[in-house]
Design an enzyme around this catalytic site. Structure first.
Site, PDB file in Angstrom:
ATOM      1  N   HIS A   1     -30.995  -7.834   7.046  1.00 44.45           N
ATOM      2  CA  HIS A   1     -30.030  -8.922   7.229  1.00 44.45           C
ATOM      3  C   HIS A   1     -29.085  -8.639   8.396  1.00 44.45           C
ATOM      4  O   HIS A   1     -28.878  -9.489   9.264  1.00 44.45           O
ATOM      5  CB  HIS A   1     -29.203  -9.194   5.966  1.00 44.45           C
TER       6      HIS A   1
ATOM      7  N   ASP B   1     -26.168  -1.613  22.442  1.00 49.12           N
ATOM      8  CA  ASP B   1     -26.800  -0.927  21.320  1.00 49.12           C
ATOM      9  C   ASP B   1     -25.678  -0.481  20.415  1.00 49.12           C
ATOM     10  O   ASP B   1     -24.554  -0.256  20.883  1.00 49.12           O
ATOM     11  CB  ASP B   1     -27.582   0.313  21.771  1.00 49.12           C
TER      12      ASP B   1
ATOM     13  N   CYS C   1     -31.871 -13.057   3.020  1.00 44.52           N
ATOM     14  CA  CYS C   1     -31.093 -14.190   2.518  1.00 44.52           C
ATOM     15  C   CYS C   1     -31.988 -15.271   1.901  1.00 44.52           C
ATOM     16  O   CYS C   1     -31.534 -16.058   1.081  1.00 44.52           O
ATOM     17  CB  CYS C   1     -30.222 -14.766   3.625  1.00 44.52           C
TER      18      CYS C   1
ATOM     19  N   CYS D   1     -27.698 -17.950   6.758  1.00 41.30           N
ATOM     20  CA  CYS D   1     -28.620 -17.041   7.445  1.00 41.30           C
ATOM     21  C   CYS D   1     -30.058 -17.325   7.005  1.00 41.30           C
ATOM     22  O   CYS D   1     -30.326 -17.559   5.830  1.00 41.30           O
ATOM     23  CB  CYS D   1     -28.247 -15.602   7.111  1.00 41.30           C
TER      24      CYS D   1
ATOM     25  N   CYS E   1     -32.601 -15.163   7.426  1.00 44.37           N
ATOM     26  CA  CYS E   1     -33.366 -13.904   7.405  1.00 44.37           C
ATOM     27  C   CYS E   1     -34.151 -13.779   6.102  1.00 44.37           C
ATOM     28  O   CYS E   1     -33.848 -14.441   5.112  1.00 44.37           O
ATOM     29  CB  CYS E   1     -32.436 -12.714   7.605  1.00 44.37           C
TER      30      CYS E   1
ATOM     31  N   ASP F   1     -31.293   7.130  25.612  1.00 45.57           N
ATOM     32  CA  ASP F   1     -30.005   7.543  26.175  1.00 45.57           C
ATOM     33  C   ASP F   1     -30.179   8.911  26.843  1.00 45.57           C
ATOM     34  O   ASP F   1     -31.255   9.496  26.800  1.00 45.57           O
ATOM     35  CB  ASP F   1     -28.917   7.543  25.092  1.00 45.57           C
TER      36      ASP F   1
HETATM   37 ZN   LIG Z   1     -29.516 -12.826   6.154  1.00 51.61          ZN
END
Ligand SMILES: [Zn+2]
Length: 374
Positions: free
Chosen positions: A334, A265, A308, A303, A305, A92
């Site tokens: 996550h 972002d 999870c 999920c 991920c 930025d």
């Molecule tokens: Zn997750």
């Protein structure tokens, strides 16, 4: 410019799916950029970012110029050499943070004199200095130095800041030398459509390879943001990437992609993870809630991920309550995965021309069920 390109490959309504090519790799858009404020995404390793499919990181000019210093980073190979992240980076301009974090000393046409929030030392940020810092940091994409007025600033102050942002964009452009770095302009103008339009048209005259929309994460009401994006959509060139700075919640991302935005972002997924708040496909979940103390389910059963796949709500709640660092890591992974995944779903639905259908179903799910049962 060699090594850079952007192409919109599919459209559905105003929503666009595209491809951004940089010297450090390709990025499919719409894309979410995890925020690595000081050159690291808090609590998360590069390896985990790669695995979850994050492709481009944001780093903050203001923080890095103060610590460890942009010249030091530049001497060690820029952000890529210094941090070891070999994918694309965006920095930025430093404008937003100098206005929100530093003790301002003096703002005038030349730039901003301020005191570091770390040690009180005096510094100056101007268009020329921002370009010097960002060229030392060596991100793939740099941002023009802008003045970002607070969300509740009166129209006159916003108009003044917007006009100055154009003049500073011209100086940023003149001071920018690196040909292996793209420089984006930043549209300001608050929620005033005429100011936004003037700002965009003036930046278009200067000419940038991409355009950011700033000043829409400073507490303005959401309908105001949506109107600005709708107004800018036909003004900003269709073949250039559009980046909405500092936004937002999963719902904000969906609604802004629907209005033609390509890049985002935000600190929300990582900051909220450290505070124990998880974004899930069924709404938000606060791991501090006592109802989770013996809950064997993962944070989001839908999920995929790493968190999870292995951690229960009960375990995460325990780690968070015990102040274990792993709590921040597991929950940040996550939340970032959730953000990366929702962008991927958007790209797919745009390519299949089913974005509106997907959007309606997703927003209903996000709103319908509050995990905390309140
Ligand atoms: Zn997750």
């Amino acid at each position: 410019m060699a090594g850079f390109s952007f192409a919109v490959e599919a459209r559905d309504g105003r929503a666009r799916a595209g491809r951004l090519v940089t010297p450090h790799g390709e990025v499919e858009t719409p894309v979410f950029m995890p925020v690595g404020t000081a050159g690291a995404v808090k609590a998360v390793l590069h390896r985990d970012l790669r695995e979850m499919g994050a492709r481009i990181l944001l780093a903050n000019t203001y923080h890095l110029m103060l610590r460890p210093g942009d010249a030091l980073v530049g001497g060690l190979g820029g952000l890529h050499g210094f941090t070891g992240w070999d994918g694309p980076f965006l920095t930025d301009s430093g404008g937003y943070q100098v206005f929100s974090l530093a003790a301002l000393r003096k703002l005038d046409e030349e730039g901003v004199r301020f005191q570091s929030h770390i040690d009180g030392t005096a510094h100056t940020l101007s268009p020329e200095r921002s370009m010097e810092v960002q060229q030392n940091l060596g991100a793939d994409i740099a941002m023009a130095f802008d003045e970002c007025p607070p969300g509740d600033a009166p129209r006159e102050a916003v108009a003044e800041a917007t006009a100055r942002t154009t003049r500073w964009a011209r100086r940023s452009r003149a001071a920018h030398r690196r040909d292996d770095q793209w420089l984006f302009g930043i549209v300001q103008g608050g929620v005033h459509l005429d100011l936004r339009e003037t700002s965009a048209r003036e930046l278009l005259e200067i000419g940038f390879p991409g355009y950011a929309v700033g000043g829409l994460s400073v507490g303005e009401p959401k309908p105001g943001r949506d109107r600005v994006l709708e107004h800018l959509d036909p003004i900003l060139p269709a073949e250039r990437p559009r980046y909405l700075m500092g936004v937002g919640t999963p719902e904000d991302l969906v609604d802004s992609v629907a209005r033609g935005v390509d890049m985002f972002d935000c600190v929300l997924p990582t900051r909220n993870a450290r505070n124990g708040q998880l974004f899930t496909s069924r709404g938000r979940l606060s791991i501090r809630n006592a109802r989770y103390k013996d809950d064997p389910r993962p944070p989001d059963p839908e999920c995929a991920c790493p968190t999870c796949r292995t951690a229960s709500r009960a375990y995460l709640r325990h780690l968070h309550q015990a102040g274990e660092m792993t709590a921040a890591t597991l929950m940040s992974i996550h939340n970032l995965f959730f953000y990366v995944d929702i962008m991927k779903a958007m790209r797919q639905s745009i390519r299949l021309c089913r974005f509106e259908e997907w959007r309606g179903a997703t927003l209903r799910r996000l709103a319908a069920a509050d995990q905390d049962g309140s």
